[in-house]
Structures are given as structure tokens and as C-alpha cells.
Design a protein around this motif. Structure first.
Motif, short mmCIF file in Angstrom:
data_model
loop_
_atom_site.label_atom_id
_atom_site.label_comp_id
_atom_site.label_asym_id
_atom_site.label_seq_id
_atom_site.Cartn_x
_atom_site.Cartn_y
_atom_site.Cartn_z
N HIS A 50 0.74 -1.20 0.22
CA HIS A 50 0.24 -0.14 -0.34
C HIS A 50 1.10 1.23 -0.25
CE1 HIS A 50 -3.85 -2.46 0.57
NE2 HIS A 50 -3.00 -3.20 1.62
N ALA A 51 2.07 1.69 0.84
CA ALA A 51 2.48 2.36 0.58
C ALA A 51 4.27 2.12 -0.10
CB ALA A 51 3.58 2.17 1.74
N GLY A 52 4.52 1.55 -1.00
CA GLY A 52 5.06 1.30 -1.98
C GLY A 52 6.36 1.75 -0.48
N GLY A 53 7.79 2.02 -1.57
CA GLY A 53 8.80 1.68 -1.20
C GLY A 53 9.90 1.34 -1.74
N PHE A 54 10.61 0.81 -1.17
CA PHE A 54 12.06 -0.01 -1.74
C PHE A 54 12.32 -1.16 -1.65
CE2 PHE A 54 13.63 4.44 -0.53
CZ PHE A 54 14.69 4.61 -1.21
N HIS A 55 11.77 -1.83 -2.85
CA HIS A 55 12.48 -3.56 -3.27
C HIS A 55 12.83 -4.56 -2.24
CE1 HIS A 55 10.52 -3.07 -7.18
NE2 HIS A 55 9.38 -2.72 -6.32
N PRO A 56 12.01 -5.16 -1.20
CA PRO A 56 13.41 -6.02 -0.37
C PRO A 56 14.18 -7.06 -2.13
CG PRO A 56 11.01 -7.35 -1.22
CD PRO A 56 11.22 -5.73 -1.90
N LEU A 57 15.72 -7.15 -1.56
CA LEU A 57 16.36 -7.88 -2.14
C LEU A 57 17.00 -8.97 -2.28
CD1 LEU A 57 18.28 -6.74 -5.18
CD2 LEU A 57 19.34 -7.07 -3.43
N GLU A 58 17.79 -9.89 -2.75
CA GLU A 58 17.80 -11.29 -2.37
C GLU A 58 19.60 -10.97 -3.28
OE1 GLU A 58 16.26 -14.56 0.11
OE2 GLU A 58 17.26 -15.51 -2.29
#
Length: 143
Positions: A50-58
């Protein structure tokens, strides 16, 4: 923990990324020196559908032999994002697969090495910028 990387893999990565990974592993309180696999998870604690943000990354690294010495190689660098409605799920958004020598994007499918090179460069440049902005919490796992 200091790593030696095999820099002769199918995809090149910026030197800054090697430094970021090395710096992160120095911060690990109890590194497993003989780990065959190292997984680094980068998470923005505020990221949501809902708020967005920085995508998680692995990032997955595996120990191998190159020129007679133990080195770590990239297996994949994968970016995740929320997709779907009304119940969004966390899915693979961009995947740089060093084993298959291909790049995947949720909107374009699997790209060959040449087609994926430009996406990979932009993706990693952005990721490095986000790390420098200190938006992520990092978890390191050893196997």
C-alpha cells in the motif's frame, strides 16, 4: 570476514557492489568462515503493497574453485515486489541469474544475456544508490 570473488562470471557487476558485500560481511559478528553459501537479504522495513518503498533484494553467493583457490561467485541477484490485486503477493520482479546467463523481468519474461545487460546495469546502479542511502536492513545467512 573477507571474501575473494570470481570476477570472470558471465555478467560483470560494479566494483562498488563487491565493496558493499565485503563491508556487510565485516559487520557480521559470527561469520562462518567455511560457508559454502552466503545469502544476503536487503529489506526496507517500511516497504508494503500500500505504501510502496524500496523493493527487497536477495543476493546468493556460492563458494567455488577458480585458478586453484576458493572464491565466491554470484548465483543470483533477485529483486522482489508486490504484484496483484486485491491480495498482492511478493513476487520476483527482476532476477539476474548468473547460472542461466539470463535476466528475468516480471513484465518481459526471460531476456538473453545481451538484452538483459542494460536492465542489469540500471538495476544494480539503483541498488547501490539505495544501499548508500541506508534504506535497507540486512540479514546474512550462511549454509
Amino acid at each position: 570476514m573477507k571474501l575473494t570473488f570470481n570476477k570472470k562470471q558471465c555478467f560483470t557487476v560494479p566494483e562498488k557492489l563487491y565493496q558493499i558485500l565485503s563491508d556487510e560481511l565485516v559487520n557480521v559478528l559470527t561469520p562462518e568462515i567455511d560457508a559454502e553459501v552466503i545469502i544476503l537479504n536487503y529489506r526496507d522495513p517500511d516497504y508494503s503493497s500500500h505504501a510502496g518503498g524500496f523493493h527487497p533484494l536477495e543476493i546468493r553467493l556460492v563458494k567455488s574453485m577458480a585458478e586453484g583457490k576458493a572464491v565466491y561467485e554470484f548465483v543470483y541477484i533477485t529483486d522482489f515486489s508486490f504484484q496483484g490485486s486485491p491480495y498482492p503477493e511478493l513476487v520476483v520482479d527482476i532476477d539476474v541469474c548468473f547460472i542461466a546467463e539470463q535476466v528475468y523481468t516480471v513484465y518481459g519474461g526471460w531476456l538473453d544475456k545481451t538484452s538483459g545487460e542494460e536492465l542489469k546495469e540500471l538495476f544494480l546502479t539503483n541498488f547501490i544508490s539505495y544501499v548508500e542511502m541506508q534504506v535497507f536492513e540486512v540479514e546474512v545467512t550462511f549454509y
